[in-house]
Design an enzyme around this catalytic site. Structure first.
Site, PDB file in Angstrom:
ATOM      1  N   CYS A 140     -32.505  -1.131  -4.798  1.00  0.00           N
ATOM      2  CA  CYS A 140     -32.665  -1.333  -3.365  1.00  0.00           C
ATOM      3  C   CYS A 140     -32.772  -0.009  -2.617  1.00  0.00           C
ATOM      4  CB  CYS A 140     -31.516  -2.177  -2.815  1.00  0.00           C
ATOM      5  SG  CYS A 140     -31.601  -3.895  -3.403  1.00  0.00           S
TER       6      CYS A 140
ATOM      7  N   HIS B  10     -32.533  -9.446  -4.289  1.00  0.00           N
ATOM      8  CA  HIS B  10     -31.392  -8.851  -3.589  1.00  0.00           C
ATOM      9  C   HIS B  10     -31.602  -8.984  -2.083  1.00  0.00           C
ATOM     10  CE1 HIS B  10     -29.866  -6.033  -7.017  1.00  0.00           C
ATOM     11  NE2 HIS B  10     -30.354  -7.171  -7.507  1.00  0.00           N
TER      12      HIS B  10
ATOM     13  N   GLU C 210     -31.326  -6.838   0.355  1.00  0.00           N
ATOM     14  CA  GLU C 210     -32.115  -5.763   0.956  1.00  0.00           C
ATOM     15  C   GLU C 210     -33.604  -5.941   0.672  1.00  0.00           C
ATOM     16  OE1 GLU C 210     -28.136  -3.937  -0.452  1.00  0.00           O
ATOM     17  OE2 GLU C 210     -29.564  -5.450  -1.155  1.00  0.00           O
TER      18      GLU C 210
ATOM     19  N   CYS D   2     -27.812  -0.891  -4.244  1.00  0.00           N
ATOM     20  CA  CYS D   2     -27.940  -0.502  -5.653  1.00  0.00           C
ATOM     21  C   CYS D   2     -29.105   0.479  -5.781  1.00  0.00           C
ATOM     22  CB  CYS D   2     -28.158  -1.737  -6.523  1.00  0.00           C
ATOM     23  SG  CYS D   2     -29.796  -2.495  -6.334  1.00  0.00           S
TER      24      CYS D   2
END
Length: 162
Positions: A90, A58, A60, A87
Site C-alpha cells: 500500500c 486492502h 488503501e 503495508c
C-alpha cells in the site's frame, strides 16, 4: 488544501474508522481508509481481503483505485488516512498515486514499512508527511475486537510463542 498540520486529523481518522467498522461487520480485517482533498473526503475504502477473496483488496488500495482519475491530477494535494499503518504494497501504491501525505492510527511494527521510507531515497523524497498515532487507542481497540493475536503481532512486531 491547507497545510497538513492544520487539518483536523481526528475528524478524518473517524471517517477511516467508520470504513474499518464496515470491514469488521463483514468479517474482514478492520482496516479503513479515506482520501481527503481540500477538506473533503473524495474516496473511501475498507479491507475486503476475505469477502472478495483477494490478497490485494486492502483498504488503501480500494480507496486509491476508486479515486485514480482524480489522483492523477490532484494526488500531491491529498492526504490518505488509514486506521493501520500502510503495508509495503500500500505504501508503494500511495507513493505512485502521487500522495505525499500519510496519516495512520495503529502502528504496524511487524511489517515496519516506515523503515522503507528512510531506506529508499525514491520513497523518502516522496513522503512529505508521515504521521502516526491518530486515534490510536480507538484503532487498536477495534482491531483487538477482531483478533487479539493479530493486534499483538502488529503492536509488538513479534509472533511470540506462535
Amino acid at each position: 488544501m491547507g497545510p497538513f498540520s492544520s487539518l483536523d486529523h481526528e475528524k478524518y481518522m473517524r471517517e477511516a474508522l467508520s470504513e474499518a467498522e464496515k470491514a469488521f461487520e463483514r468479517g474482514d480485517r478492520p482496516i479503513g481508509a479515506v482520501i481527503v482533498h481540500d477538506g473533503k473526503v473524495i474516496a473511501r475504502g475498507s479491507n475486503e481481503f476475505f469477502s472478495k477473496r483477494s490478497y490485494l483488496s486492502h483498504a488503501e488500495l480500494n480507496a486509491l483505485i476508486s479515486a485514480a482519475p482524480f489522483l492523477y491530477d490532484h494526488g500531491r494535494e491529498c492526504v490518505i488516512y488509514t486506521t493501520v499503518e500502510p503495508c509495503v504494497m500500500c505504501l508503494g501504491a500511495i507513493i505512485h498515486a502521487n500522495i505525499r501525505n500519510i496519516a495512520f492510527g495503529m502502528p504496524d511494527n511487524y511489517i515496519r514499512a516506515r523503515k522503507l521510507i528512510s531506506a529508499v531515497e525514491y520513497v523518502d523524497k516522496r513522503v512529505h508527511n508521515y504521521l502516526g498515532g491518530i486515534l490510536e487507542k480507538e484503532c487498536i481497540e477495534l482491531y483487538r475486537r477482531y483478533s487479539e493475536r493479530e493486534a499483538q503481532l502488529m503492536l509488538t512486531g513479534s509472533r511470540g510463542s506462535w
